[in-house]
Design an enzyme around this catalytic site. Structure first.
Site, PDB file in Angstrom:
ATOM      1  N   HIS A 162       0.812  -1.213   0.000  1.00  0.00           N
ATOM      2  CA  HIS A 162       0.000   0.000   0.000  1.00  0.00           C
ATOM      3  C   HIS A 162       0.850   1.269   0.000  1.00  0.00           C
ATOM      4  O   HIS A 162       0.341   2.372  -0.201  1.00  0.00           O
ATOM      5  CB  HIS A 162      -0.973  -0.007   1.185  1.00  0.00           C
ATOM      6  CG  HIS A 162      -2.352   0.436   0.813  1.00  0.00           C
ATOM      7  ND1 HIS A 162      -2.593   1.535   0.011  1.00  0.00           N
ATOM      8  CD2 HIS A 162      -3.561  -0.051   1.123  1.00  0.00           C
ATOM      9  CE1 HIS A 162      -3.883   1.698  -0.140  1.00  0.00           C
ATOM     10  NE2 HIS A 162      -4.502   0.742   0.513  1.00  0.00           N
ATOM     11  N   ASP A 405      -9.072  -6.718 -20.097  1.00  0.00           N
ATOM     12  CA  ASP A 405      -9.085  -7.837 -21.037  1.00  0.00           C
ATOM     13  C   ASP A 405      -7.678  -7.976 -21.632  1.00  0.00           C
ATOM     14  O   ASP A 405      -7.222  -7.087 -22.344  1.00  0.00           O
ATOM     15  CB  ASP A 405     -10.123  -7.541 -22.131  1.00  0.00           C
ATOM     16  CG  ASP A 405     -10.145  -8.582 -23.227  1.00  0.00           C
ATOM     17  OD1 ASP A 405      -9.317  -9.521 -23.193  1.00  0.00           O
ATOM     18  OD2 ASP A 405     -10.987  -8.460 -24.134  1.00  0.00           O
TER      19      ASP A 405
HETATM   20  C1  LIG Z   1     -15.588   9.947  -2.037  1.00  0.00           C
HETATM   21  C2  LIG Z   1     -16.251   8.998  -3.004  1.00  0.00           C
HETATM   22  C3  LIG Z   1     -16.165   7.573  -2.412  1.00  0.00           C
HETATM   23  C4  LIG Z   1     -17.705   9.425  -3.151  1.00  0.00           C
HETATM   24  O1  LIG Z   1     -18.285   8.682  -4.177  1.00  0.00           O
HETATM   25  P1  LIG Z   1     -19.689   9.077  -4.797  1.00  0.00           P
HETATM   26  O2  LIG Z   1     -19.961   8.174  -5.936  1.00  0.00           O
HETATM   27  O3  LIG Z   1     -20.665   9.109  -3.675  1.00  0.00           O
HETATM   28  O4  LIG Z   1     -19.537  10.592  -5.269  1.00  0.00           O
HETATM   29  P2  LIG Z   1     -18.787  11.195  -6.531  1.00  0.00           P
HETATM   30  O5  LIG Z   1     -18.850  12.652  -6.370  1.00  0.00           O
HETATM   31  O6  LIG Z   1     -17.463  10.568  -6.686  1.00  0.00           O
HETATM   32  O7  LIG Z   1     -19.656  10.757  -7.784  1.00  0.00           O
HETATM   33  C5  LIG Z   1     -20.932  11.330  -8.048  1.00  0.00           C
HETATM   34  C6  LIG Z   1     -21.555  10.591  -9.235  1.00  0.00           C
HETATM   35  O8  LIG Z   1     -20.655  10.628 -10.362  1.00  0.00           O
HETATM   36  C7  LIG Z   1     -20.261   9.300 -10.726  1.00  0.00           C
HETATM   37  N1  LIG Z   1     -18.816   9.245 -10.997  1.00  0.00           N
HETATM   38  C8  LIG Z   1     -17.890  10.097 -10.543  1.00  0.00           C
HETATM   39  N2  LIG Z   1     -16.664   9.736 -10.978  1.00  0.00           N
HETATM   40  C9  LIG Z   1     -16.817   8.612 -11.698  1.00  0.00           C
HETATM   41  C10 LIG Z   1     -15.948   7.742 -12.402  1.00  0.00           C
HETATM   42  N3  LIG Z   1     -14.645   7.957 -12.475  1.00  0.00           N
HETATM   43  N4  LIG Z   1     -16.463   6.666 -13.022  1.00  0.00           N
HETATM   44  C11 LIG Z   1     -17.791   6.427 -12.974  1.00  0.00           C
HETATM   45  N5  LIG Z   1     -18.659   7.218 -12.310  1.00  0.00           N
HETATM   46  C12 LIG Z   1     -18.197   8.286 -11.705  1.00  0.00           C
HETATM   47  C13 LIG Z   1     -20.544   8.473  -9.469  1.00  0.00           C
HETATM   48  O9  LIG Z   1     -20.731   7.107  -9.776  1.00  0.00           O
HETATM   49  C14 LIG Z   1     -21.806   9.132  -8.935  1.00  0.00           C
HETATM   50  O10 LIG Z   1     -22.963   8.758  -9.698  1.00  0.00           O
HETATM   51  P3  LIG Z   1     -23.947   7.580  -9.278  1.00  0.00           P
HETATM   52  O11 LIG Z   1     -24.617   7.972  -8.053  1.00  0.00           O
HETATM   53  O12 LIG Z   1     -24.852   7.440 -10.445  1.00  0.00           O
HETATM   54  O13 LIG Z   1     -23.083   6.388  -9.074  1.00  0.00           O
HETATM   55  C15 LIG Z   1     -15.602   9.004  -4.398  1.00  0.00           C
HETATM   56  O14 LIG Z   1     -15.632  10.316  -4.957  1.00  0.00           O
HETATM   57  C16 LIG Z   1     -14.201   8.502  -4.422  1.00  0.00           C
HETATM   58  O15 LIG Z   1     -13.227   9.152  -4.036  1.00  0.00           O
HETATM   59  N6  LIG Z   1     -14.047   7.244  -4.921  1.00  0.00           N
HETATM   60  C17 LIG Z   1     -12.763   6.553  -5.047  1.00  0.00           C
HETATM   61  C18 LIG Z   1     -12.440   5.873  -3.759  1.00  0.00           C
HETATM   62  C19 LIG Z   1     -11.188   5.064  -3.852  1.00  0.00           C
HETATM   63  O16 LIG Z   1     -10.198   5.444  -4.482  1.00  0.00           O
HETATM   64  N7  LIG Z   1     -11.201   3.885  -3.219  1.00  0.00           N
HETATM   65  C20 LIG Z   1     -10.076   2.960  -3.215  1.00  0.00           C
HETATM   66  C21 LIG Z   1      -9.267   3.154  -1.965  1.00  0.00           C
HETATM   67  S1  LIG Z   1      -7.784   2.201  -2.016  1.00  0.00           S
HETATM   68  C22 LIG Z   1      -8.330   0.619  -1.789  1.00  0.00           C
HETATM   69  O17 LIG Z   1      -9.380   0.377  -1.328  1.00  0.00           O
HETATM   70  C23 LIG Z   1      -7.407  -0.423  -2.248  1.00  0.00           C
HETATM   71  C24 LIG Z   1      -7.686  -0.843  -3.648  1.00  0.00           C
HETATM   72  O18 LIG Z   1      -8.795  -0.633  -4.155  1.00  0.00           O
HETATM   73  O19 LIG Z   1      -6.775  -1.403  -4.271  1.00  0.00           O
END
Ligand SMILES: CC(C)(COP(=O)(O)OP(=O)(O)OC[C@H]1O[C@@H](n2cnc3c(N)ncnc32)[C@H](O)[C@@H]1OP(=O)(O)O)[C@@H](O)C(=O)NCCC(=O)NCCSC(=O)CC(=O)O
Length: 461
Positions: A162, A405
């Protein structure tokens, strides 16, 4: 019982003999994560007539060659994390001939059973996962294992430290590898699209007050040693089973309607102006699943529950960090409540509102790397052994992992195996591209049975 056999363990090096040594510092977001258990992602590819000959003569060589090409773009992943005695914090160090441990194995396990959504012993997936080689002063960044299931398919497992890869980076690496592998045998040099070409420019992460060292010292205080060895797990995890659940777009809309109805009624009762709730797929999925988890675990009503998630800060920092930045640019955010808040009738709306408030705080920049962020999480991890329930998330419904893929089709199933070290749920965008979410869950057997009923019953009309 399935038989498992390791065929070879080799090292794949970047495709060039002209690379030169370099080092790369860890940023505050890297030092925040550096002792957490590695993330283990497992991709299953189904090929029903896959012979050992085709696998060993074509698939394995192509995977190795394309990995070697990919590592040339991602040199820090072929490197090691090192911590010499005179260095205040660890750093990434590459020297020519460094490479990635690449294991090839074979299993007689039933591929269809391993890749269905049903309940399985969590340990069933462990033979498919490679171990990262770590010691006090040196740690590999990634390890890879390819496993053949004769006449059924194969799997690709990537274990990543990580300290170098957050979810966006690690899924981007796999997509880049798949993209280069797919181009082998075609005319022209395999190349990466700009969005898959990584940037390792550490200067984009600003840390004027030296929070990186605060986190290094927090880890030192927590582990009592100056070591690059990762935590084996953050929760007690024996006798666990795992299963996958799915929420379709319609399920999400149903949950959304219920949540908004309840929250609007609450506002009317309190004579408040209706307030926008961030009712995204992510928030509603977490709220629904967390409520089912707390009910299934049957803890005391007044027990403390700490729940949260990790947010990607790339677009949220000022100035923003490029989307192709490879490293950690994520932070965890948690809130607390009692089990009763979850199990009461309006539990899902309660949790959704709490998560929505946290996300609004993140948008306002309230949760960027803070000095006390890691010490709070380490305190939380300690409290888990004292009866506090923790609920967290790995992965994201915004990662298109099913898009990887390598030329032999999209994955049949993708798992985050390491949730059985953290107790988190695993989120993935649904395979069928319909806007749904797949949720990986690990629990004790009886809890899983209860969880499955609660999950299905809660979606009935
Ligand atoms: C803070 C959040 C969790 C909040 O997510 P939310 O979906 O609630 O809010 P948001 O503002 O990002 O998105 C608002 C709307 O836009 C869409 N949207 C935004 N960005 C998108 C993208 N890149 N692809 C597809 N959809 C997207 C969302 O699906 C949502 O619509 P709809 O409601 O229709 O869906 C996110 O923004 C975020 O940071 N996600 C990434 C988290 C991450 O990196 N996790 C991995 C951690 S490391 C880990 O865990 C290890 C590993 O994975 O290897």
């Amino acid at each position: 019982m399935a038989l498992f056999n390791t065929h070879e363990v080799t090292r794949v090096t970047p495709f060039s003999d002209s690379t030169t040594e370099f080092s790369l510092p860890l940023t505050l977001y890297d030092t925040f994560w550096f002792n957490f258990p590695p993330v283990e992602r497992l991709y299953f590819y189904q090929i029903t007539d896959l012979t050992p000959h085709f696998f060993y003569s074509f698939i394995v060589p192509d995977l190795k060659h394309s990995l070697s090409l990919t590592l040339l773009h991602y040199l820090p992943l072929a490197s090691n994390l090192i911590w010499p005695l005179d260095a205040p914090k660890p750093f990434i160090y590459y020297s020519p001939n460094d490479g990635v441990t690449f294991t090839v194995a074979e299993s007689t396990a039933d591929f269809n059973s391993l890749t269905d959504n049903g309940v399985h012993e969590a340990v069933e997936l462990h033979p498919l996962i490679p171990q990262l080689v770590t010691s006090d002063d040196k740690a590999a960044m990634i390890a890879i294992q390819i496993t053949l299931f004769p006449n059924q398919g194969f799997s690709i497992a990537i274990t990543s430290h990580h300290a170098i890869l957050d979810g966006k980076s690690s899924t981007m690496f796999t997509k880049s590898w798949a993209c280069l592998c797919k181009q082998l045998g075609k005319d022209g040099e395999p190349s990466l699209l700009p969005e898959l070409t990584p940037s390792f420019d550490r200067t984009v992460i600003k840390d004027p007050t030296g929070i990186d060292m605060e986190y290094v010292n927090n880890w030192f205080a927590y582990t009592n040693t100056r070591s690059l060895k990762v935590l084996p797990n953050v929760v007690q995890n024996t006798d666990w089973v795992r299963a996958t659940f799915e929420l379709t777009r319609d399920d999400i809309q149903k949950i959304r309607n219920q949540v908004l109805l309840i929250l609007n009624k609450d506002n009317e009762k309190e004579d408040k102006q209706p307030r926008q709730v961030h009712s995204s797929t992510f928030v509603l999925t977490l709220a629904y699943v967390f409520v089912c988890l707390v009910k299934a675990r049957r803890g005391p009503d007044n027990g403390r529950v700490v729940f949260g998630f990790t947010a990607d800060l790339r677009t949220r920092l000022e100035p923003p960090v490029p989307l192709n930045y490879v490293g950690n640019c994520v932070m965890s955010h948690f809130c607390a409540a009692t089990a009763r808040d979850f199990t009461e009738e309006n539990g899902v709306a309660f949790v959704a509102k709490k998560l929505s408030d946290v996300i609004k705080g993140i948008e306002r920049g309230e949760f960027e790397g803070k000095k006390d962020a890691l010490s709070e999480i380490l305190r939380l991890i300690k409290s888990l052994s004292e009866g506090v329930q923790g609920l967290g998330v790995a992965g994201s419904n915004q990662f298109d992992v099913y898009g990887s893929d390598f030329r032999w089709g999209r994955p049949k199933k993708v798992e985050i195996v390491s949730i059985d070290k953290s107790g988190a749920i695993a989120l993935t965008k649904s395979r069928d591209k319909s806007g749904g979410v797949e949720i990986g869950v690990v629990l004790k057997k009886q809890e899983m049975e209860d969880f499955a009923s609660l999950f299905v019953d809660g979606l009935k009309d």
